[in-house]
Design a protein around this motif. Sequence first.
Motif, PDB file in Angstrom:
ATOM      1  N   ARG A 115     -29.092 -37.448 -77.005  1.00 32.67           N
ATOM      2  CA  ARG A 115     -29.732 -38.536 -77.448  1.00 32.67           C
ATOM      3  C   ARG A 115     -30.457 -39.241 -78.684  1.00 32.67           C
ATOM      4  O   ARG A 115     -30.322 -38.554 -79.169  1.00 32.67           O
ATOM      5  N   THR A 116     -30.507 -40.451 -78.453  1.00 35.47           N
ATOM      6  CA  THR A 116     -31.199 -41.184 -79.857  1.00 35.47           C
ATOM      7  C   THR A 116     -32.584 -41.474 -79.711  1.00 35.47           C
ATOM      8  O   THR A 116     -32.722 -41.663 -78.303  1.00 35.47           O
ATOM      9  N   ASP A 117     -33.398 -41.346 -80.914  1.00 38.07           N
ATOM     10  CA  ASP A 117     -34.699 -42.549 -80.841  1.00 38.07           C
ATOM     11  C   ASP A 117     -34.315 -43.622 -80.863  1.00 38.07           C
ATOM     12  O   ASP A 117     -33.534 -44.337 -80.290  1.00 38.07           O
ATOM     13  N   ASN A 121     -31.428 -43.076 -84.335  1.00 30.82           N
ATOM     14  CA  ASN A 121     -31.160 -41.518 -84.699  1.00 30.82           C
ATOM     15  C   ASN A 121     -30.615 -40.536 -83.859  1.00 30.82           C
ATOM     16  O   ASN A 121     -31.700 -40.782 -82.432  1.00 30.82           O
ATOM     17  N   VAL A 123     -31.554 -37.722 -81.756  1.00 25.00           N
ATOM     18  CA  VAL A 123     -32.979 -37.054 -82.423  1.00 25.00           C
ATOM     19  C   VAL A 123     -32.475 -35.237 -82.043  1.00 25.00           C
ATOM     20  O   VAL A 123     -31.412 -34.737 -81.706  1.00 25.00           O
ATOM     21  N   ASN A 124     -33.028 -34.215 -82.783  1.00 30.63           N
ATOM     22  CA  ASN A 124     -32.302 -33.016 -83.256  1.00 30.63           C
ATOM     23  C   ASN A 124     -33.344 -32.370 -81.671  1.00 30.63           C
ATOM     24  O   ASN A 124     -33.830 -32.211 -80.963  1.00 30.63           O
ATOM     25  N   THR A 125     -32.527 -31.936 -81.376  1.00 30.62           N
ATOM     26  CA  THR A 125     -32.318 -30.992 -79.452  1.00 30.62           C
ATOM     27  C   THR A 125     -31.593 -29.903 -79.746  1.00 30.62           C
ATOM     28  O   THR A 125     -31.021 -28.632 -79.032  1.00 30.62           O
TER      29      THR A 125
END
Length: 140
Positions: A115-117, A121, A123-125
């Motif tokens: 997943r990206t913002d 970038n 996303v910290n998952t």
Amino acid sequence: MYVTQEEISTHLYNEQAMAIADGDLSKLLKAVNVAIAEVRGYLTGRYDIDTELTKTGDARNDLIVLWVKDIAVWHFVNICNVNTSLELRAKRRDDAVSQLKSIQKGNFDIDLPPRTDETGNAVNTTPFSIGSNRRRESHI
């Protein structure tokens, strides 16, 4: 559509589907849509699942396709038990959900983009957990 009604034939014979749906296969389509929503719910936190769910044919992730079929057939056969093993269907659905939960926890990884913002970038998952040392006892 990510999984078509015709592809469900690998999990359920067409005659069985017609008998369960009483000739109205829109019920099968509804079960597929519910299964896709369920898979999306499990994987949205870690993966760009919406991009995956727009793919068709061989571009799709085979495991996701399998799990969508398993879950869709489970929701569909609950309408009626006509010549199909509900125990097998329940086990297959439970297996699919178990695997999805394992992915959700970070214990199993599949080949999907993260997943990206809005800036692109990742996303910290990384799953967050809190723990402590086991309790110690003093004996005097």
